[in-house]
Scaffold this motif. Sequence first.
Motif, short mmCIF file in Angstrom:
data_model
loop_
_atom_site.label_atom_id
_atom_site.label_comp_id
_atom_site.label_asym_id
_atom_site.label_seq_id
_atom_site.Cartn_x
_atom_site.Cartn_y
_atom_site.Cartn_z
N UNK A 93 3.67 21.11 -14.14
CA UNK A 93 3.79 21.27 -12.67
C UNK A 93 4.09 19.94 -12.00
N UNK A 94 4.53 20.03 -10.75
CA UNK A 94 4.77 18.83 -9.96
C UNK A 94 3.42 18.17 -9.65
N UNK A 95 3.30 16.89 -9.99
CA UNK A 95 1.99 16.22 -9.90
C UNK A 95 1.67 15.78 -8.47
N UNK A 96 0.37 15.71 -8.15
CA UNK A 96 -0.02 15.11 -6.86
C UNK A 96 0.35 13.62 -6.84
N UNK A 97 0.61 13.09 -5.64
CA UNK A 97 0.97 11.67 -5.53
C UNK A 97 -0.22 10.78 -5.89
N UNK A 98 0.11 9.68 -6.52
CA UNK A 98 -0.90 8.72 -6.95
C UNK A 98 -0.92 7.53 -6.00
N UNK A 99 -2.10 7.12 -5.56
CA UNK A 99 -2.22 5.85 -4.84
C UNK A 99 -2.60 4.80 -5.88
N UNK A 100 -1.60 3.98 -6.25
CA UNK A 100 -1.80 3.08 -7.40
C UNK A 100 -2.23 1.67 -7.01
N UNK A 151 -8.75 18.86 -2.29
CA UNK A 151 -8.40 18.58 -3.69
C UNK A 151 -8.12 17.11 -4.04
N UNK A 152 -8.28 16.20 -3.07
CA UNK A 152 -8.01 14.81 -3.47
C UNK A 152 -9.10 14.30 -4.41
N UNK A 153 -8.70 13.46 -5.36
CA UNK A 153 -9.67 12.88 -6.30
C UNK A 153 -9.71 11.37 -6.07
N UNK A 154 -10.91 10.86 -5.76
CA UNK A 154 -11.07 9.45 -5.44
C UNK A 154 -11.78 8.73 -6.59
N UNK A 155 -11.34 7.51 -6.85
CA UNK A 155 -11.96 6.72 -7.91
C UNK A 155 -13.46 6.54 -7.67
N UNK A 156 -13.84 6.26 -6.40
CA UNK A 156 -15.25 5.92 -6.13
C UNK A 156 -16.20 7.09 -6.40
N UNK A 191 0.84 -1.20 0.00
CA UNK A 191 0.00 0.00 0.00
C UNK A 191 0.88 1.25 0.00
N UNK A 192 0.65 2.16 -0.97
CA UNK A 192 1.44 3.41 -1.01
C UNK A 192 1.35 4.19 0.30
N UNK A 193 0.19 4.16 0.95
CA UNK A 193 0.04 4.90 2.21
C UNK A 193 0.95 4.31 3.29
N UNK A 194 1.00 2.99 3.39
CA UNK A 194 1.87 2.36 4.39
C UNK A 194 3.34 2.61 4.04
N UNK A 195 3.65 2.51 2.75
CA UNK A 195 5.04 2.73 2.32
C UNK A 195 5.51 4.15 2.61
N UNK A 201 -8.05 0.14 -12.42
CA UNK A 201 -8.15 1.55 -12.04
C UNK A 201 -7.48 1.79 -10.69
N UNK A 202 -6.68 2.85 -10.63
CA UNK A 202 -5.99 3.22 -9.39
C UNK A 202 -6.99 3.84 -8.40
N UNK A 203 -6.54 4.00 -7.15
CA UNK A 203 -7.47 4.42 -6.10
C UNK A 203 -7.69 5.93 -5.99
N UNK A 204 -6.59 6.72 -6.04
CA UNK A 204 -6.80 8.15 -5.78
C UNK A 204 -5.59 8.98 -6.15
N UNK A 205 -5.83 10.28 -6.22
CA UNK A 205 -4.76 11.28 -6.33
C UNK A 205 -4.78 12.14 -5.07
N UNK A 206 -3.60 12.42 -4.56
CA UNK A 206 -3.45 13.20 -3.34
C UNK A 206 -3.96 14.63 -3.51
N UNK A 207 -4.30 15.27 -2.39
CA UNK A 207 -4.70 16.68 -2.42
C UNK A 207 -3.48 17.59 -2.54
N UNK A 208 -2.35 17.15 -2.01
CA UNK A 208 -1.16 18.01 -1.92
C UNK A 208 -0.22 17.78 -3.09
N UNK A 209 0.44 18.85 -3.50
CA UNK A 209 1.56 18.71 -4.44
C UNK A 209 2.52 19.87 -4.18
N UNK A 210 3.68 19.82 -4.82
CA UNK A 210 4.74 20.78 -4.51
C UNK A 210 4.58 22.06 -5.33
N UNK A 211 4.74 23.22 -4.66
CA UNK A 211 4.69 24.52 -5.32
C UNK A 211 6.03 24.76 -6.04
#
Length: 677
Positions: free
Chosen positions: A408-415, A264-269, A14-18, A312-322
């Motif tokens: 731009x720097x992309x939000x992290x993907x939970x794949x 700003x997070x985008x969820x698959x569901x 799991x990307x979150x655990x990693x 299909x992946x699970x989600x895109x993070x709300x945060x990304x780098x400025x």
Amino acid sequence: MNHKYTNALVNETSPYLLQHAHNPVNWKAWNDETLAEAKQKNKLILISIGYAACHWCHVMEHESFEDSLVAKVMNDNFINIKVDREERPDVDQVYMNAVQLMTGSGGWPLNAVALPDGRPVWGGTYFKKEQWIKTLTQIVDIYNNDPQKLNEYASRLEEGIKSLDIVNLNTNDAKFEQTQINEAIANWSKRFDYQKGGTTNAPKFMMPNNIHFLLRQAYQNNDIELQNYVNNTLTNIAYGGVYDQIGGGFSRYSVDTKWHVPHFEKMLYDNAQLVSLYSDAYLITKNPLYKNVVLETLDFVKRELTHEEGTFYSSLDADSTTPEGKLEEGAFYVWTKKELETLLPEDYNLFADYYNINNYGLWEHGNYVLIRKASNKEIAEKYNLSIDELTNKISHWKTLLLKHREKKDRPRLDDKILTSWNALMIKGYVDAYRVFGDDTFLNSAIKNAEFIITKQLKPDGGLFHNYKEGKSTINGYLEDYAATIEAFLSLYESTFDEKWLNNARNLTNYTFDHFFDDSSKMFFFTSNEDTSLVTRTIEYRDNVIPASNSMMAKSLFKLSHYFDNEAYANTAKIMLNNVLPELSQYPSGFSNWLDLKLNYTQKYYEVAIVGKDAKNKISELNKTYLPNKLLIGSTSENNLPLLKNRYVDDNTLIYVCVNKACKLPVTEVNDAISLIK
């Protein structure tokens, strides 16, 4: 990368655990070995639950879990377990219920402390570092000096948790009446926001199933006021910042009442269900705004959430780098006035009017979140443009800004791949295919469904919950079965490929063997093969995703018609009857049940299409919104109860039936529709 610390999470997928694998906290994953270690060492368990796209989870990690002083307190006194709530919704449910009982509210990050046997004694959500250390120290003191006090509290709390999800068998006669639905909506509508859509409070969640039920109720029963409310809601969401005006796709919710600034997070569901919803809304209204939303959202899913295997992946993070290298929420999606003036020199004034680069669209720190107020027709008239000219300009802006944004720097993907959420996306694609007839949508749905039956099906006929890098490690939950069965039934209705109908039935029978509760006639969330938690929950209240039990009941209703199966029919009826007492008080938490109830309060049609041309007739029939029907069909002889002895060599016949009693067959789709209408 040189990491000073490494803990057991480094072996997880799991990307979150990693993300937490190099914290100084000695995190472990939730598994039998970790739980056995807590018992053996007689240590308190600290359970911290979050997910990859959760903004405040990252904040707490940075403030507390990356801090060596905090880590010392946690490592010396606790067995520390990190949980990805999307991987382990069962664990999340139990401790979320506990925290809601203890504090009156819940959310993520969700943090709980449990006795060595897993029974919770304390919990909360986000904590600042000092508060976190202080709280943990107090709990450790009580555990060391007065463990009996915690033990007694744990027992009382356990009783409370067990009573939360109890569903009692309703022994009253099952009477499903339209008046009950009308009363429920009258009660619910007190909270409707008639100006901006949705409900009156902020934050505003889209709650696709709520709107989908209200859409059906409004059009099936010709309730004009409700139709206006639903369309106003759908329009405002599509105009808002919760909808990505440049790249398509939806965020989870808005923090204000005008659907403007999202989390700003985008969820698959969310995206899966909103595609289904806007497809049906377009079918009824032919509003081009709704069509655009569907097509752009599916473009987004294809571009950013789809693996080459068709999963299909699970989600895109709300945060990304400025550009300054700072991690910020929404950085990828916001615009400054200067940036837009440079990128769109000729059209800037028109663009700024269309997307409100003014006080209405301003967020913070000089950043704008694009939001619309006016229709294309209004803007075109104001600027003396034809609709086509304006549409071409909008299309040009979107292409240009999307291209610029990609730098731009992309939000992290939970794949990680979750079976339940993938199944919701299959249904989204099938619904879009049903309404728009684009074969690529159907192909995407079939590709994913094939993945589920080849990779996610266990040798015993059950499902796995997760998939990452060729590995499926977690046994399926009821949500995986419920969503997959529903997706397969929708695939069957669009293709008449019996493989999907039979797979849906086989998975249903598996849930009776492994999830069914004989006393309440509902289904448990976890299989009888899973290690037991503090309590075995029954998920029956609809949320952002409908409850697994309401989805099961809807599918059982349909399957009972397909296979003429009395047991399925009775179970669906009993399940709906069980939730009736709670349903009228809290309708927004039972919208999927209410949708099922509409199948009983009016005639429900079985439409059987038999003959060589059956598949073309489906597409023709699907051009009309008919929610109170199921489709069954075949291009040859077939033994399914509704198709038996109905095939004629040189003709395609349509039978319109109610409870197996059929009118005389017709050959034209329009005649069939008038028999239903």
